[in-house]
Enzyme design. Structure first.
Site, PDB file in Angstrom:
ATOM      1  N   LYS A 184       0.828  -1.203   0.000  1.00 15.34           N
ATOM      2  CA  LYS A 184       0.000   0.000   0.000  1.00 15.34           C
ATOM      3  C   LYS A 184       0.873   1.269   0.000  1.00 15.34           C
ATOM      4  O   LYS A 184       2.076   1.195   0.169  1.00 15.34           O
ATOM      5  CB  LYS A 184      -0.952  -0.029   1.202  1.00 15.34           C
ATOM      6  CG  LYS A 184      -1.911  -1.242   1.183  1.00 15.34           C
ATOM      7  CD  LYS A 184      -2.736  -1.315  -0.068  1.00 15.34           C
ATOM      8  CE  LYS A 184      -3.890  -2.284  -0.137  1.00 15.34           C
ATOM      9  NZ  LYS A 184      -3.867  -3.614   0.379  1.00 15.34           N
TER      10      LYS A 184
HETATM   11  C1  PLP Z   1      -5.279  -4.506   0.695  1.00 16.22           C
HETATM   12  C2  PLP Z   1      -6.755  -4.399   0.652  1.00 16.22           C
HETATM   13  C3  PLP Z   1      -7.570  -4.821   1.710  1.00 16.22           C
HETATM   14  C4  PLP Z   1      -7.057  -5.593   2.879  1.00 16.22           C
HETATM   15  O1  PLP Z   1      -6.072  -4.954   3.565  1.00 16.22           O
HETATM   16  P1  PLP Z   1      -5.218  -5.769   4.659  1.00 16.22           P
HETATM   17  O2  PLP Z   1      -4.595  -4.664   5.443  1.00 16.22           O
HETATM   18  O3  PLP Z   1      -4.223  -6.582   3.893  1.00 16.22           O
HETATM   19  O4  PLP Z   1      -6.149  -6.609   5.443  1.00 16.22           O
HETATM   20  C5  PLP Z   1      -8.932  -4.596   1.637  1.00 16.22           C
HETATM   21  N1  PLP Z   1      -9.479  -4.021   0.564  1.00 16.22           N
HETATM   22  C6  PLP Z   1      -8.739  -3.618  -0.489  1.00 16.22           C
HETATM   23  C7  PLP Z   1      -9.405  -2.961  -1.647  1.00 16.22           C
HETATM   24  C8  PLP Z   1      -7.356  -3.822  -0.489  1.00 16.22           C
HETATM   25  O5  PLP Z   1      -6.628  -3.442  -1.560  1.00 16.22           O
END
Ligand code: PLP
Length: 383
Positions: A184
């Site tokens: 992210k």
């Molecule tokens: C990465 C992501 C998640 C989940 O995030 P985590 O922190 O890995 O649990 C949920 N929704 C979207 C759209 C994502 O890209």
């Protein structure tokens, strides 16, 4: 695989290392003062009254569904063109996800018209997902939600640092959920954040995050509490001080990271328009200010996508797909048979490829990727 250009890359320096060392030397690892500081700084950066750090965004979405009172018999409208966690969160609380389509091949966020078609007397909430960091049509969606008495939860996992009309994404709905997973825009390895302006929801989210307990180990350590009550069947969805320390450093760098991502996207537009005009690039015009989480492109209809991705791999460039639609997965397709029911999602997801995007990419590297795309398009052209 030894990628010359990976899909993403983490940007750490001595500051993250020093912050982690400070925590290790403090001998206090579970949620405490560093996490509180991270929450306060995050709340200030997005302009929310409350920020509650959690173990990941999936846990954040789960708690958001609980705090909004969703449960069995309730329908929650979600995008199918998202990461599976968006829909799984609805199922964790026993509610039913109802998949809405995306708007068009230019705007891969939820279609307001499609949401309207999904409404039934059982609809209780909408979870929006700001695909790639590009804002959903929040004004229309919030208007519709108000009209029908629905909660809006924002899956802002792509939207660390995005805004619309000068207001951060994630603070438009009742609850916003951010992710700090490794890929992210800002990362703590694993981690997430909930934000809300509603004091009652904040209280409920905070309690559910840690076993439904009324005091934390940290508060007892500080001498602020001797005992506790358990007021709800909660979870252990806590973050820890090591991750929060990394998060504080990453948050301070987020605007710089996102400015560099925007520059990379400009280079892509310039080179791809010249070298690969057959490629369709979504979001060339879009709402608000994007944090440019990913760079999705659409191959010409009928292209051989695996051949395209193989050709990129042969040049040591990593690509990905965002996303295989959730309603087509094994754990969903029998429960929610709707093949052909989401025509735009299905058409777009067949053609979509995600190209590398991270702050450290140089102009020469983007030219190299664009030249590779030109050759890969040739190798994968519709026959
Ligand atoms: C990465 C992501 C998640 C989940 O995030 P985590 O922190 O890995 O649990 C949920 N929704 C979207 C759209 C994502 O890209």
């Amino acid at each position: 695989m030894d990628w010359r250009i990976p899909l993403g890359a983490i940007d750490f320096d001595g500051q993250e290392e020093a912050a982690v060392l400070d925590v290790l030397r403090s001998r206090w690892l579970t949620m405490g003062g560093v996490t509180q500081a991270f929450e306060q700084e995050f709340a200030a950066s997005v302009g929310a009254r409350h920020a509650i750090a959690v173990s990941n965004a999936t846990a954040a979405l789960h708690l958001a569904c609980l705090a909004c009172g969703l449960g069995p018999g309730d329908e929650v409208i979600v995008p199918s063109l998202s990461f599976v966690a968006t829909a799984n969160a609805v199922r964790y609380v026993g509610a039913t996800p109802v998949f809405a389509d995306i708007t068009s091949e230019d705007d891969l966020t939820l279609s307001v018209e499609s949401i309207r078609r999904c409404l039934t007397p059982r609809t209780r909430a909408i979870i929006v997902m700001h695909y790639g960091g590009y804002a959903c049509d929040m004004n229309s969606i919030l208007g519709m939600a108000k009209e029908h008495g629905l909660s809006v939860i924002e899956d802002a996992a792509h939207a660390d640092g995005s805004s619309l009309d000068g207001r951060s994404l994630g603070v438009w709905g009742a609850v916003g959920c951010y992710s700090f997973f490794s890929n992210k825009n800002m990362t703590t390895g694993e981690g997430g954040m909930l934000v809300t302006n509603d004091d009652t929801l904040a209280e409920s989210l905070r309690t559910l995050r840690s076993h439904g307990m009324t005091s934390l180990t940290w508060e007892r350590h500080k001498g602020h509490a001797w005992s506790y009550d358990v007021t709800a069947v909660g979870y252990n969805f806590r973050i820890d001080e090591i991750r929060s320390a990394i998060g504080r450093v990453q948050l301070a760098k987020l605007d710089q990271f996102n400015a560099r991502r925007a520059q990379v996207v400009d280079w892509y537009h310039e080179y791809l328009q010249e070298l690969a005009p057959a490629l369709h690039i979504p979001f060339q015009s879009h709402r608000g200010q994007s944090c440019h989480h990913i760079f999705p492109v659409l191959l010409p209809a009928g292209s051989d996508r695996p051949a395209f991705m193989e050709a990129m791999k042969a040049q040591k460039i990593q690509t990905s797909i965002h996303y295989p639609p959730i309603h087509t997965f094994g754990a969903y397709k029998d429960l929610f048979p709707m093949d052909g029911g989401l025509p735009v999602t299905e058409a777009v997801s067949r053609r979509e490829v995600t190209l590398p995007l991270y702050p450290g990419l140089t102009q020469d590297e983007i030219l190299f990727v664009a030249q590779a795309v030109q050759r890969a398009l040739h190798d994968s052209a519709p026959t």
